[in-house]
Scaffold this motif. Structure first.
Motif, mmCIF file in Angstrom:
data_model
loop_
_atom_site.group_PDB
_atom_site.id
_atom_site.type_symbol
_atom_site.label_atom_id
_atom_site.label_comp_id
_atom_site.label_asym_id
_atom_site.label_seq_id
_atom_site.Cartn_x
_atom_site.Cartn_y
_atom_site.Cartn_z
ATOM 1 N N LYS A 147 0.842 -1.211 0.000
ATOM 2 C CA LYS A 147 0.000 0.000 0.000
ATOM 3 C C LYS A 147 0.869 1.250 0.000
ATOM 4 O O LYS A 147 0.620 2.198 -0.746
ATOM 5 N N GLY A 148 1.897 1.259 0.835
ATOM 6 C CA GLY A 148 2.809 2.399 0.871
ATOM 7 C C GLY A 148 3.490 2.620 -0.457
ATOM 8 O O GLY A 148 3.589 3.749 -0.950
ATOM 9 N N ALA A 149 3.942 1.547 -1.088
ATOM 10 C CA ALA A 149 4.605 1.650 -2.392
ATOM 11 C C ALA A 149 3.633 2.147 -3.464
ATOM 12 O O ALA A 149 3.997 2.963 -4.314
ATOM 13 N N ALA A 150 2.399 1.673 -3.422
ATOM 14 C CA ALA A 150 1.401 2.122 -4.405
ATOM 15 C C ALA A 150 1.144 3.621 -4.263
ATOM 16 O O ALA A 150 1.043 4.339 -5.262
ATOM 17 N N TYR A 151 1.064 4.095 -3.035
ATOM 18 C CA TYR A 151 0.889 5.538 -2.832
ATOM 19 C C TYR A 151 2.112 6.314 -3.300
ATOM 20 O O TYR A 151 1.978 7.423 -3.824
ATOM 21 N N CYS A 152 3.296 5.741 -3.135
ATOM 22 C CA CYS A 152 4.506 6.391 -3.666
ATOM 23 C C CYS A 152 4.396 6.547 -5.174
ATOM 24 O O CYS A 152 4.724 7.605 -5.722
ATOM 25 N N PHE A 153 3.951 5.502 -5.856
ATOM 26 C CA PHE A 153 3.752 5.599 -7.313
ATOM 27 C C PHE A 153 2.730 6.686 -7.644
ATOM 28 O O PHE A 153 2.952 7.511 -8.517
ATOM 29 N N MET A 186 0.878 -7.300 -10.727
ATOM 30 C CA MET A 186 -0.075 -6.524 -11.522
ATOM 31 C C MET A 186 0.102 -5.020 -11.272
ATOM 32 O O MET A 186 -0.005 -4.215 -12.196
ATOM 33 N N VAL A 187 0.398 -4.637 -10.041
ATOM 34 C CA VAL A 187 0.669 -3.221 -9.744
ATOM 35 C C VAL A 187 1.897 -2.765 -10.535
ATOM 36 O O VAL A 187 1.886 -1.710 -11.165
ATOM 37 N N LEU A 188 2.945 -3.577 -10.521
ATOM 38 C CA LEU A 188 4.159 -3.237 -11.274
ATOM 39 C C LEU A 188 3.874 -3.167 -12.768
ATOM 40 O O LEU A 188 4.389 -2.287 -13.469
ATOM 41 N N LYS A 189 3.040 -4.080 -13.260
ATOM 42 C CA LYS A 189 2.703 -4.091 -14.687
ATOM 43 C C LYS A 189 2.008 -2.789 -15.086
ATOM 44 O O LYS A 189 2.357 -2.171 -16.094
ATOM 45 N N VAL A 190 1.034 -2.368 -14.304
ATOM 46 C CA VAL A 190 0.323 -1.118 -14.596
ATOM 47 C C VAL A 190 1.300 0.055 -14.549
ATOM 48 O O VAL A 190 1.279 0.935 -15.412
ATOM 49 N N TRP A 191 2.163 0.072 -13.552
ATOM 50 C CA TRP A 191 3.150 1.149 -13.413
ATOM 51 C C TRP A 191 4.047 1.207 -14.649
ATOM 52 O O TRP A 191 4.282 2.268 -15.208
ATOM 53 N N HIS A 192 4.549 0.060 -15.082
ATOM 54 C CA HIS A 192 5.458 0.042 -16.238
ATOM 55 C C HIS A 192 4.731 0.390 -17.538
ATOM 56 O O HIS A 192 5.285 1.081 -18.391
ATOM 57 N N GLU A 193 3.513 -0.083 -17.692
ATOM 58 C CA GLU A 193 2.772 0.184 -18.929
ATOM 59 C C GLU A 193 2.310 1.635 -19.031
ATOM 60 O O GLU A 193 2.317 2.215 -20.108
ATOM 61 N N ASN A 194 1.878 2.215 -17.921
ATOM 62 C CA ASN A 194 1.289 3.557 -17.953
ATOM 63 C C ASN A 194 2.220 4.653 -17.439
ATOM 64 O O ASN A 194 1.937 5.833 -17.636
ATOM 65 N N GLY A 195 3.276 4.262 -16.740
ATOM 66 C CA GLY A 195 4.176 5.252 -16.163
ATOM 67 C C GLY A 195 3.554 6.030 -15.020
ATOM 68 O O GLY A 195 4.077 7.053 -14.581
ATOM 69 N N LYS A 196 2.421 5.533 -14.545
ATOM 70 C CA LYS A 196 1.734 6.165 -13.418
ATOM 71 C C LYS A 196 0.776 5.157 -12.817
ATOM 72 O O LYS A 196 0.475 4.123 -13.412
ATOM 73 N N LEU A 197 0.323 5.468 -11.628
ATOM 74 C CA LEU A 197 -0.656 4.627 -10.957
ATOM 75 C C LEU A 197 -1.681 5.541 -10.310
ATOM 76 O O LEU A 197 -1.323 6.420 -9.531
ATOM 77 N N GLU A 198 -2.917 5.355 -10.659
ATOM 78 C CA GLU A 198 -3.999 6.149 -10.067
ATOM 79 C C GLU A 198 -4.746 5.253 -9.088
ATOM 80 O O GLU A 198 -5.281 4.220 -9.481
ATOM 81 N N ILE A 199 -4.767 5.654 -7.840
ATOM 82 C CA ILE A 199 -5.429 4.824 -6.826
ATOM 83 C C ILE A 199 -6.658 5.505 -6.247
ATOM 84 O O ILE A 199 -7.180 5.109 -5.225
ATOM 85 N N TYR A 200 -7.097 6.516 -6.921
ATOM 86 C CA TYR A 200 -8.262 7.251 -6.486
ATOM 87 C C TYR A 200 -9.003 7.730 -7.730
ATOM 88 O O TYR A 200 -8.415 7.840 -8.799
ATOM 89 N N GLN A 201 -10.274 7.996 -7.593
ATOM 90 C CA GLN A 201 -11.067 8.481 -8.710
ATOM 91 C C GLN A 201 -10.909 9.969 -8.859
ATOM 92 O O GLN A 201 -10.921 10.715 -7.870
ATOM 93 N N LYS A 202 -10.766 10.407 -10.098
ATOM 94 C CA LYS A 202 -10.733 11.831 -10.366
ATOM 95 C C LYS A 202 -12.154 12.380 -10.365
ATOM 96 O O LYS A 202 -13.106 11.684 -10.731
ATOM 97 N N LYS A 203 -12.303 13.620 -9.944
ATOM 98 C CA LYS A 203 -13.622 14.245 -9.972
ATOM 99 C C LYS A 203 -14.042 14.446 -11.411
ATOM 100 O O LYS A 203 -13.240 14.755 -12.272
ATOM 101 N N LYS A 204 -15.325 14.286 -11.639
ATOM 102 C CA LYS A 204 -15.863 14.466 -13.006
ATOM 103 C C LYS A 204 -16.346 15.874 -13.181
ATOM 104 O O LYS A 204 -16.687 16.567 -12.327
#
Length: 73
Positions: free
Chosen positions: A18-24, A55-73
């Protein structure tokens, strides 16, 4: 910012991940987070949890970012 070193050094793999995902997501301590997740993903005792980390690493490498929260619409 002061909580990240504590999270990343936890004995609990879930807390570390969780800490690493937030770092990303926040784009901080990225190298440390990536190395940590790589170690967890290759630890066979973590079973399915290791797969989730891969899978977290895969998303990070493919997208160069990780979004763990929803953006406001």
């Amino acid at each position: 910012m002061s909580c990240f070193p504590v999270l990343l050094k936890s004995n609990n793999a879930v807390v570390k991940t969780k800490g690493a995902a937030y770092c990303f997501a926040l784009n901080i301590k990225v190298n440390t987070a990536e190395n940590l997740l790589f170690e967890i993903s290759n630890d066979h005792k973590d079973g399915i949890f290791g797969f989730n980390v891969k899978m977290v690493l895969k998303v990070w490498h493919e997208n160069g970012k990780l979004e763990i929260y929803q953006k406001k619409k």
